[in-house]
Write an enzyme that holds these catalytic residues in place. Structure first.
Site, PDB file in Angstrom:
ATOM      1  N   GLU A 203       0.703  -1.222   0.189  1.00  0.00           N
ATOM      2  CA  GLU A 203       0.009  -0.006   0.014  1.00  0.00           C
ATOM      3  C   GLU A 203       0.908   1.318   0.094  1.00  0.00           C
ATOM      4  OE1 GLU A 203      -3.901  -1.149   2.466  1.00  0.00           O
ATOM      5  OE2 GLU A 203      -2.579   0.016   3.695  1.00  0.00           O
ATOM      6  N   GLU A 411      -5.987  -8.435   0.327  1.00  0.00           N
ATOM      7  CA  GLU A 411      -6.739  -8.001   1.708  1.00  0.00           C
ATOM      8  C   GLU A 411      -8.292  -7.713   1.243  1.00  0.00           C
ATOM      9  OE1 GLU A 411      -4.991  -5.113   4.374  1.00  0.00           O
ATOM     10  OE2 GLU A 411      -2.985  -5.764   3.606  1.00  0.00           O
TER      11      GLU A 411
END
Ligand SMILES: *[C@@H]1O[C@H](CO)[C@@H](O)[C@H](O)[C@H]1NC(C)=O
Ligand SMILES: *[C@@H]1O[C@H](CO)[C@@H](O)[C@H](O)[C@H]1NC(C)=O
Ligand SMILES: *[C@@H]1O[C@H](CO)[C@@H](O)[C@H](O)[C@H]1NC(C)=O
Length: 526
Positions: A203, A411
């Site tokens: 991320e 995720e």
């Protein structure tokens, strides 16, 4: 809090049997028909990977043991949270990894996504490798492999060694490129004979926006008036851009190293993961729809455009001007095509309203450059709205805009408040919807290779600490042994993975919810 030790697993099994019964009942009465929206594991490609995920700081604990030194996340946690609300102990997976692998086997996972703590493996960020760190990751990887579970390894997950942050500012300095590449080299060399899937940096978009603009994530750099709380170090107008630039250069340097030095013998893949979202234009006006595209450029395109086309999105370069670094031709060539796959992180939608007026401001941070008001579902332990069609939309977009790259959903999961109730019906509901969305996207031609539930167990969450939980397994934090207990979601996921009858028809999501709530009322855990 209810005492989880008192809970009997028979009641869960009973509940599951009842669910099965209800579904069969529905099926028998024709509520559910075997139409094309019915899904089971057999509907997925045979080599499609299902797994679950954690990361180092969130589960390992043993923060000060066997030579590990603090990362920027250790520093963040100790500054922001109180008492034992940090990763010093976490789930103690450093000592309990065998038990955790057993949970994965029982659940029926194909794969486990975890991250390596850089400061455990190389305590000063560069230089000598810590033999104890090496031993731990070798043990974990061997335990996974010998149990038939495929390791998916992330190298950096918000946890740069504090030593490098202190020495030269970490990701805002180009010096990071050499140190990250050397760290990756150690990992490829030591673990690459058993690890095929590498994610360089997790991320980078959230890490840069939170860590360098608003100061709400490690390493908490921000300058007024742009800080979300107090803070005055770094420079919010330029550092988010600088950090991502160095991250992309570090990623591509590590990927190049893998291709030239390891790929031929190890046959693995090097990717990067990105936080994505569904975008909802609040007023449904043309302005808000354009704003959604701008938000997408600034959050997803920021990372993906350079990786696919070798440069930042046009709208970003226009709004950030000279504050966003320019790639040299050589850098652009190196970054372009340097990701073998993209890890997709998706939880929820963002509500967006146009705010083009922000661009009239002379002094702007990254957030103002987006020129939109964003409503995130981020800073609370509220449950996440179940809108799986937004994931389908998102995956279609990735396919159309970026040449259908190989994807792992790395995720996805439901947040609840952290408590000892094992009846996480809303989590089952969520997973059921989103796994169905992945199937829809596969049928639409998306190149998705696998899906990972966040998270295997209740972990130390970045923003909420131990207050919110995403786990398939509950961790009893009042028990010194930190015993793990399967929630309904773990049982459901396991049934699904084993080809069981818990796969439900898409249109009947609400029916499932009702059935499960019905079950949980009669059989709540004492
Ligand atoms: C941030 O960097 C910009 C561009 O170099 C500079 O104009 C500005 O003064 C800096 N702000 C702070 C708070 O240092
Ligand atoms: C987004 O908007 C929808 C409806 O307009 C609302 O139900 C939802 O709560 C909003 N989400 C956030 C995070 O503000
Ligand atoms: C615990 O979680 C369950 C299920 O999500 C919920 O129904 C219950 O109200 C929660 N209890 C507390 C004390 O928050």
């Amino acid at each position: 809090m209810m005492e989880p030790k008192a809970c009997s697993s028979t009641s869960i099994i009973l509940a599951l049997n009842l669910i099965t019964f209800f579904l069969l009942l529905n099926f028998a009465f024709g509520t559910l028909s075997a139409d094309e929206s019915y899904y089971s594991r057999n509907d997925f490609p045979h080599d499609f990977i299902f797994g679950s995920a954690t990361t180092a700081y969130q589960v390992e604990g043993a923060a000060n043991e066997d030579g590990r030194t603090p990362s920027i996340w250790d520093t963040f946690a100790h500054d922001v949270f109180e008492g034992a609300e940090n990763g010093d102990v976490a789930c103690d997976s450093y000592h309990k990894y065998k038990e955790d692998v057993k949970l994965m086997v029982e659940t029926g996972l194909d794969a486990y996504r975890f991250s390596i703590s850089w400061s455990r493996l190389i305590p000063n960020g560069r230089g000598p490798v810590n033999p104890k760190g090496l031993e731990y990751y070798n043990n974990l990887i061997n335990e996974l492999i010998s149990n038939g579970i495929q390791p998916h390894v992330t190298l950096h997950n918000f946890d740069l060694p504090q030593a490098l942050e202190d020495e030269y500012g970490g990701w805002v300095s180009p010096k990071i490129i050499r140190d990250f590449t050397n760290y990756a080299d150690v990992c490829f060399r030591e673990f690459g004979d058993r690890v095929l899937y590498w994610t360089t940096i997790n991320e980078p978009n959230v890490f840069a926006a939170g860590g360098y603009d608003t100061g709400s994530t490690p390493p908490r750099r921000c300058t007024p008036p742009f800080c979300y709380s107090t803070g005055n170090k770094g420079n919010s107008t330029i550092e988010p851009y600088l950090a991502v630039h160095n991250i992309l250069l570090s990623h591509s340097s590590a990927a190049r190293l893998y291709r030239t030095k390891y790929k031929e013998n190890q046959h693995g893949f090097v990717g990067i993961s990105i936080f994505t979202f569904g975008c909802h234009p609040i007023r449904n006006t043309e302005q808000d729809r354009v704003a959604c595209q701008r938000v997408y450029d600034h959050m997803v395109g920021w990372i993906l455009e350079p990786l696919v086309r070798g440069d930042y999105p046009v709208s970003m370069k226009r709004n950030a001007g000279s504050r966003i670094p320019a790639f040299t031709n050589r850098e652009s060539e190196q970054v372009k095509g340097s990701a073998d796959f993209i890890g997709v992180i998706h939880y929820y939608n963002i509500n967006v309203t146009d705010n083009s007026d922000a661009l009239n401001n002379h002094m702007r941070d990254y957030n103002m450059d987006i020129a939109a008001v964003l409503n995130f579902d981020l800073f609370s332990n509220e449950e996440i709205a179940v809108t799986p069609w937004k994931l389908v939309e998102e995956l279609k977009k990735l396919k159309l805009l970026y040449g259908n790259p190989p994807l792992f959903i790395y995720e996805n999961g439901q947040r609840t408040n952290s408590n000892s109730s094992l009846q996480d019906v809303t989590r089952v509901n969520y997973l059921y919807g989103y796994i169905g969305a992945v199937l829809d996207a596969l049928r639409d031609g998306s190149n998705i290779k696998g899906y990972f539930v966040w998270s295997l167990m209740d972990v130390f969450e970045l923003l909420d600490g131990y207050k919110s939980s995403f786990g398939l397994y509950y961790v009893d934090r009042n028990d010194p042994e930190l015993k793990r207990y399967p929630k309904l979601s773990a049982k459901w996921y396991s049934k699904f993975l084993k080809g069981g009858s818990t796969s439900i028809v898409g249109d009947h999501l609400q029916q499932l919810d009702k059935d499960l709530s019905h079950v949980s009322v009669g059989h709540s855990i004492q």
